[in-house]
Design a protein around this motif. Sequence first.
Motif, PDB file in Angstrom:
ATOM      1  N   TYR A 128      18.693   0.429   2.044  1.00 27.00           N
ATOM      2  CA  TYR A 128      17.481  -0.040   2.721  1.00 27.00           C
ATOM      3  C   TYR A 128      16.556   1.135   3.043  1.00 27.00           C
ATOM      4  N   ARG A 129      17.138   2.255   3.482  1.00 21.68           N
ATOM      5  CA  ARG A 129      16.318   3.429   3.775  1.00 21.68           C
ATOM      6  C   ARG A 129      15.652   3.945   2.497  1.00 21.68           C
ATOM      7  N   MET A 131      14.737   2.046  -0.062  1.00 14.84           N
ATOM      8  CA  MET A 131      13.639   1.134  -0.382  1.00 14.84           C
ATOM      9  C   MET A 131      12.441   1.356   0.537  1.00 14.84           C
ATOM     10  N   VAL A 132      12.714   1.701   1.795  1.00 16.84           N
ATOM     11  CA  VAL A 132      11.618   1.999   2.719  1.00 16.84           C
ATOM     12  C   VAL A 132      10.881   3.259   2.282  1.00 16.84           C
ATOM     13  N   SER A 133      11.639   4.287   1.875  1.00 14.27           N
ATOM     14  CA  SER A 133      10.999   5.531   1.441  1.00 14.27           C
ATOM     15  C   SER A 133      10.202   5.328   0.159  1.00 14.27           C
ATOM     16  N   LEU A 134      10.656   4.423  -0.702  1.00 15.01           N
ATOM     17  CA  LEU A 134       9.910   4.114  -1.929  1.00 15.01           C
ATOM     18  C   LEU A 134       8.779   3.113  -1.692  1.00 15.01           C
ATOM     19  N   GLU A 135       8.725   2.560  -0.481  1.00 14.53           N
ATOM     20  CA  GLU A 135       7.725   1.543  -0.130  1.00 14.53           C
ATOM     21  C   GLU A 135       7.851   0.308  -1.015  1.00 14.53           C
ATOM     22  N   TRP A 136       9.094  -0.072  -1.257  1.00 16.16           N
ATOM     23  CA  TRP A 136       9.370  -1.242  -2.085  1.00 16.16           C
ATOM     24  C   TRP A 136       9.802  -2.460  -1.276  1.00 16.16           C
ATOM     25  N   THR A 137       9.954  -2.340   0.019  1.00 13.86           N
ATOM     26  CA  THR A 137      10.388  -3.486   0.818  1.00 13.86           C
ATOM     27  C   THR A 137       9.360  -4.611   0.706  1.00 13.86           C
ATOM     28  N   THR A 139       9.163  -6.457  -1.967  1.00 16.39           N
ATOM     29  CA  THR A 139       8.882  -6.666  -3.383  1.00 16.39           C
ATOM     30  C   THR A 139      10.176  -6.946  -4.136  1.00 16.39           C
ATOM     31  N   ALA A 142      12.843  -4.103  -5.065  1.00 16.13           N
ATOM     32  CA  ALA A 142      13.903  -3.720  -4.133  1.00 16.13           C
ATOM     33  C   ALA A 142      15.161  -4.549  -4.335  1.00 16.13           C
ATOM     34  N   THR A 219      10.440 -10.492   2.487  1.00 23.09           N
ATOM     35  CA  THR A 219       9.776 -11.154   3.606  1.00 23.09           C
ATOM     36  C   THR A 219       9.722 -12.656   3.352  1.00 23.09           C
TER      37      THR A 219
END
Length: 276
Positions: A128-129, A131-137, A139, A142, A219
């Motif tokens: 999860y961290r 995906m957050v760093s890649l800004e893929w949350t 989408t 991820a 989301t």
Amino acid sequence: MTNWSPTVFTRVMLGLAVFLSAFPLYWMVVIASRTNSDAVSMPPPLLPGGNLGENIVAVLNNEDAKFLLGLTNSFIVAATVTVSVVIISTLAGFSFANLQFKGRNVLLVLVLLTMAVPLQQMGVVPLYRLMVSLEWTGTLKAVILPYLLNGFGVFLMTQYTRQAVPMELVEAARVDGAATLRIWWNVVLPAVRPGMAVLGINTFMLMWNDFMWPLIVLTPDNPTVQIAITSLNARFSTNYTLIFAGTALSIIPLVAVFIAFGRQIVGGLMEGAVKA
């Protein structure tokens, strides 16, 4: 070859197994075609009602669930991961089974060790961290990325390739001047097609039914079908008819995939059983 005729006990047990397997699906259709009051009534109804079409329309028109978007997203995720897993696993299985290179056994042991660790549960925080760093949350990337490679798929195709593709066949193709990729395409793929079908349907079903990871990284505005089903609940009550109607819709793609590839799946399992 001896022909064994089934006994009465065998027939009874097979009938019981079929009943226990089919009854949940039948019960799902019964509740999906009833009203919510019928679903919680005692004794429960045992025959389908006449509200199936109405409940399906209600599921598709539910703005909170976004069910059609969930179906589309689940198909994109499951199909992409399935194609990736099958291709990579077939290539890796061919490499481990028919090619000689340093560290082959060590790499195969490392692949087997990944199967012994519950990566989805233990790796959820670092994933999860990432995906957050890649800004893929939020989408589909991820959801897709962590599943593009499967240790079980590599192990399955390695074992299947060892049985289906003799080393002599690979060596003969190499003597004829075929490159490695051409051997994989023209010699290995036709022989391991049943194993690929088994791996493909297994991967597609696992990804289609995956719930925890999409729930974490996606989301409500961009759900998969499993998340969309949970959104069919009312705020202060449970609408069983909509949930069961949504569940019935969600298994249609699985049934279609099994019908399309069922013959190859059964053939692959039977071929493995005969060879064993």
